[in-house]
Every structure is written in structure tokens, then in C-alpha cells.
Design a protein around this motif. Structure first.
Motif, PDB file in Angstrom:
ATOM      1  N   GLU A 143      -5.830  -5.701  -8.347  1.00 24.39           N
ATOM      2  CA  GLU A 143      -6.927  -4.890  -8.879  1.00 24.39           C
ATOM      3  C   GLU A 143      -6.433  -3.494  -9.244  1.00 24.39           C
ATOM      4  N   SER A 144      -5.183  -3.414  -9.651  1.00 22.15           N
ATOM      5  CA  SER A 144      -4.621  -2.127 -10.042  1.00 22.15           C
ATOM      6  C   SER A 144      -4.998  -1.818 -11.487  1.00 22.15           C
TER       7      SER A 144
ATOM      8  N   TRP B 254      -3.598  -7.715  -1.274  1.00 20.49           N
ATOM      9  CA  TRP B 254      -4.232  -6.914  -2.326  1.00 20.49           C
ATOM     10  C   TRP B 254      -3.241  -5.951  -2.943  1.00 20.49           C
TER      11      TRP B 254
ATOM     12  N   ASP C 295       0.800  -1.227   0.000  1.00 20.47           N
ATOM     13  CA  ASP C 295       0.000   0.000   0.000  1.00 20.47           C
ATOM     14  C   ASP C 295       0.831   1.275   0.000  1.00 20.47           C
TER      15      ASP C 295
ATOM     16  N   ARG D 274      -3.615  -2.761  -5.147  1.00 19.14           N
ATOM     17  CA  ARG D 274      -4.678  -1.860  -5.621  1.00 19.14           C
ATOM     18  C   ARG D 274      -4.149  -0.651  -6.370  1.00 19.14           C
ATOM     19  N   ARG D 275      -2.838  -0.529  -6.488  1.00 19.93           N
ATOM     20  CA  ARG D 275      -2.278   0.643  -7.166  1.00 19.93           C
ATOM     21  C   ARG D 275      -1.421   0.182  -8.346  1.00 19.93           C
TER      22      ARG D 275
END
Length: 163
Positions: free
Chosen positions: A104-105, A54, A33, A56-57
Motif C-alpha cells: 500500500e505504498s 505490509w 518498516d 506501506r512506504r
């Protein structure tokens, strides 16, 4: 002279221990993160353990070094994802595929190194996770030289979909 990459982050800087069975999930997720980290590194000779992680980016490189392992923690995973605990219906849930590493980036994710991703842990006979990696609607994905150690079932895999 070799200069360190200031955008590379060793997960141990975030508190990961790398001792078999020690839950490193929070530390690894903190590195994932951190917008200052372009490359997340798992050091050689250590076995890091985590549940669901995760990404995410965008523009993230995950490097599992030679002789390093990122192992799953199936019991913790099942507690966090009850939808993945024993139901065959989860096999067909493509939008929310049960995976250890969820990407999920928007763009540019790389998983590389010479190490091992063992989503079901390093032993056992149950599937524990339905997939090692689920890449969801990410453009620019590279998987390079990382080995998957699967327990018992064929679906320990990398899955990429655009939904």
C-alpha cells in the motif's frame, strides 16, 4: 572490490531465523518498516515463514534470493484475517483482498530474485490465502523472476488495483 549497499537489510538482522515453520513475521515486518532499508533481503538456502506482511512506504525492493523461500503461515493468517477464513465473499472484496503480502505504498515497489513466494506454505491442498501479493494503488511496480508456489486454487496470484 565490492562494497555493501548500506541501504540493504538482511531480514536476519532483525531477528528472522529462516527455519521452516518458525514465525518470522515480526522480524520481517520490522525490516519492511525501517526507513533505512531500501532493499529487504531473504538469504539463499533458507525458508522464512510469515503471516500477513505490509509494505506501506515507497521505494522498497524485496529480494528473495535463489534457493530462498518466503512461506506463508496459513493458520496464523486465518486468525489475523477472519474475513478471509472460508467465505467465498472474500473473493470479491477487491479493496481488501486477502493476501500474504499487502503493498500500500504510494510508489515504487519491486519484488525480485530467483526465490519462491509460497503464500499457502510449502505443502497442503487448501487455498489458505486468496492471493500471494495485493498491490493497492501503488505506481511503479516491478515483479521480476520470483516464483509463486501455489497450493490448490487459481487465485494464488499478484493483484494490482487502484482502489
Amino acid at each position: 572490490v565490492s562494497w555493501p549497499n548500506p541501504r540493504a537489510c538482511d531480514v536476519r538482522q532483525y531477528g528472522a531465523v529462516g527455519a521452516r515453520g518458525h514465525d518470522d513475521t515480526v522480524a520481517i515486518q520490522s525490516a519492511l518498516d525501517d526507513p533505512e532499508c531500501e532493499e529487504i533481503e531473504f538469504a539463499s538456502g533458507l525458508e522464512f515463514s510469515a503471516s500477513v506482511l505490509w509494505v506501506r512506504r515507497s521505494h522498497v525492493v524485496l529480494t528473495i534470493a535463489n534457493n530462498a523461500t518466503l512461506a506463508g503461515m496459513p493458520d496464523v493468517f486465518k486468525a489475523e484475517r477472519p474475513d478471509c477464513n472460508g467465505s467465498i465473499a472474500s473473493e470479491f472484496n477487491w479493496r481488501n483482498w486477502c493476501a500474504m503480502l499487502r503493498v500500500e505504498s504510494p510508489s515504487n515497489f519491486t519484488l525480485r530474485g530467483g526465490g519462491v513466494l509460497a503464500p499457502g506454505g510449502v505443502g497442503g491442498s487448501d487455498p489458505d490465502y486468496h492471493s500471494a501479493v495485493h498491490v493497492k494503488a501503488t505506481a511503479g511496480v516491478t515483479l521480476s523472476n520470483v516464483r509463486f508456489h501455489c497450493t490448490a486454487w487459481w487465485w494464488c496470484s499478484a493483484l494490482h488495483n487502484a482502489s
